[in-house]
Design an enzyme around this catalytic site. Structure first.
Site, PDB file in Angstrom:
ATOM      1  N   GLU A  16       8.867   2.310  11.320  1.00 24.44           N
ATOM      2  CA  GLU A  16       9.900   3.212  11.199  1.00 24.44           C
ATOM      3  C   GLU A  16       9.280   4.598  11.137  1.00 24.44           C
ATOM      4  OE1 GLU A  16      13.088   3.645  11.298  1.00 24.44           O
ATOM      5  OE2 GLU A  16      13.203   1.538  11.216  1.00 24.44           O
TER       6      GLU A  16
ATOM      7  N   GLU B  79       8.455  16.789  15.548  1.00 19.03           N
ATOM      8  CA  GLU B  79       8.777  16.632  14.018  1.00 19.03           C
ATOM      9  C   GLU B  79       8.029  17.434  13.191  1.00 19.03           C
ATOM     10  OE1 GLU B  79       8.120  12.986  11.856  1.00 19.03           O
ATOM     11  OE2 GLU B  79      10.383  13.144  11.283  1.00 19.03           O
TER      12      GLU B  79
ATOM     13  N   CYS C  37      12.890  11.600   7.357  1.00 19.28           N
ATOM     14  CA  CYS C  37      12.766  11.255   8.891  1.00 19.28           C
ATOM     15  C   CYS C  37      14.001  11.299   9.508  1.00 19.28           C
ATOM     16  CB  CYS C  37      12.127   9.990   9.134  1.00 19.28           C
ATOM     17  SG  CYS C  37      12.744   8.586   8.281  1.00 19.28           S
TER      18      CYS C  37
ATOM     19  N   LYS D  35       0.801  -0.972   0.032  1.00 24.00           N
ATOM     20  CA  LYS D  35       0.144  -0.027   0.152  1.00 24.00           C
ATOM     21  C   LYS D  35       0.724   1.287   0.015  1.00 24.00           C
ATOM     22  CE  LYS D  35      -1.787   3.045   3.070  1.00 24.00           C
ATOM     23  NZ  LYS D  35      -2.121   4.006   2.062  1.00 24.00           N
TER      24      LYS D  35
END
Ligand code: UN1
Length: 476
Positions: free
Chosen positions: A245, A378, A279, A170
């Site tokens: 992750e 973040e 990231c 996906k």
């Protein structure tokens, strides 16, 4: 219209999505089929049915297939890179580099398929042999993010297939194009029907079904911390294997003894390239107060020269933000940083270009305190915060003062500090005098604390997640 790849065939979906370039909203890329419950059911059924045969496929067949896939990706690097740059917005050289990485990953795992090892031991009981072997897990559900539209699918799909698993991929809703191109290549490579399936579609339909369905033996996920937590809960409830992750708030420490020009280059690349949408990006620049003023001055000079523009233009160094939601998030954090008392030393404004896109000038904040929200959360955009440190010990303490732990970097010419930092930085990956973002494809990737969960991705270590261990005893 590009369709869904299920059980060796191309299928229509329940609805469709029209993809546009974030560099130019007038540039319509393609219309893509979106899976509904029916297509999800078909794909999960097909993968489950194919798993029984594929787990016993010979490794030469797997190696040849993966090698063919890697070969075609590499041969079409420029074309696939152009599609990737159009749909995601990273610059063309970055996009071609990413496609090259995807091709190399398939070729790497083609070889790894030939290196699946086991152990043979003497039993503690006489007349018995013990074998410890690795077996495929079964069906792997792969949930990929939008910021690496081909490399992240590649580094999950290639080891999954190499170690004998079936896959339902996906991709992120925003970037179906690169995943469709990958599915076309995989579709031509000669895998049995059902071994690889592509389901474009929203997380709440496709992702949720995969996380909850007993026919999916494991989920490999890269994405936001919030979604990762939901995937983990769903997998834990039914004891499925899971690998996550998630976010990062990666520190780059710059000591007074660093080569300052090199450190500025490392910071610019790590913080702003790929529009900061990694990231692994360096979002916290922790700078020794002795060189703070000179560092900021050089950063501002370098930032003023950076060219932000259309992903396909030859002189662009930074492409647009990927979509309007991400741009809004970036702008919200830029406003928040100012309201928290940080000083905007450069950028942070929307830019007008010849085409209508989501262009943002890279932002640099100074006077940042480690407690400020924009320093702790973040952002996932071209925004970096400078925090002053009194000395190395203070810098290390600031670097580790985060709930994340993906990468941590240091710029220094001191062997003593570099060695100490490698040992004491609480992160899965440590970079000395190189950017925190941009990693090799043949070594493990992953973090500690809130950044990652489960076995490492990539390199030979990927075998841990994509296989299970069987112990067999044989008596004479
Ligand atoms: C890189 O820095 O080269 O989503 C890779 C991400 C990471 C990959 C970064 N999983 O940004």
């Amino acid at each position: 219209m590009k369709r869904l790849y299920i059980n060796g065939d191309w299928h229509h979906g329940a609805s469709s999505y029209t993809s546009r370039s974030p560099s130019d909203l007038a540039d319509v890329i393609e219309e893509y089929a979106i899976a509904g419950a029916q297509e999800v059911e078909l794909a999960l059924g097909a993968a489950h049915a194919a798993a029984a045969g594929w787990r016993h496929s010979d490794v030469q067949q797997r190696a040849d297939t993966l090698d063919r896939i890697g070969g075609e990706i590499l041969a079409r690097k420029t074309e696939l890179g152009t599609l990737l740059a159009r749909e995601e917005g990273k610059t063309l050289p970055e996009a071609i580099g990413e496609v090259g990485r995807a091709g190399a990953i398939f070729k790497f795992y083609a070889q790894e398929a030939l290196r699946i090892r086991g152990d043979k031991l003497a039993s503690v009981r006489p007349g018995i042999d013990v074998d410890v072997t690795r077996e495929p897990v079964g069906v792997i559900g792969i949930i990929a993010p939008w910021n690496f539209p081909i490399a992240i699918p590649a580094w999950k799909v290639a080891p999954a297939l190499a170690y004998g698993n079936c896959v339902v991929l996906k991709p992120a809703e925003l970037v179906p194009g690169s995943a469709c191109a990958l599915a076309e290549i995989i579709g031509r490579a000669g895998l049995p029907p059902g071994v690889f399936n592509l389901l474009n579609g929203p997380g709440r339909v496709v992702g949720e079904a995969m996380a909850n369905d007993h026919r999916v033996d494991a989920i490999s996920f890269t994405g936001s911390t919030g979604t990762g937590a939901r995937v983990l809960a769903a997998c834990a409830a039914r004891r499925a294997k899971v690998q996550l992750e998630m976010g990062g708030k990666n520190p780059l420490v710059i000591l007074a003894d660093a080569d300052l020009d090199h450190a500025v280059e490392v910071a610019i690349q790590g913080s702003y390239y790929s529009t900061g949408q990694r990231c692994t990006a360096s979002s916290r620049l922790i700078v020794d107060e002795q060189i703070h003023r000179r560092f900021v001055a050089k950063m501002v000079e370098r930032l003023s020269a950076l060219k932000v523009g259309h992903a396909l233009h030859v002189d662009s160094q930074i492409g647009p933000v990927a979509d309007s939601a991400q741009l809004e998030q970036d702008m919200r954090y830029i406003a928040l940083a100012q309201s928290e008392g940080a000083h905007l030393a450069f950028g942070g404004a929307r830019l007008q270009r010849a085409t209508d896109g989501y262009f943002l000038s890279p932002a640099l904040f100074t006077e940042c305190a480690p407690t400020m929200r924009h320093v702790r959360e973040e952002i996932f955009g071209p925004v970096a915060s400078v925090i002053a440190a009194r000395n190395y010990e203070h810098a290390l303490e600031l670097a580790n003062d985060t709930e994340f732990g993906l990468t941590a970097g240091i710029c220094t010419t001191s062997l003593k500090h570099a060695t100490h930092f490698k040992r004491h930085a609480r992160a899965g990956m440590v970079m000395v005098n190189v950017p925190t973002a941009g990693v090799d494809y043949h070594v493990p990737f992953g973090g500690t604390k809130g950044s990652s969960y489960g076995a490492r991705e990539q390199g030979s270590q990927a075998v841990e997640f994509f296989t299970t261990v069987k112990t067999s005893y044989t008596g004479c």
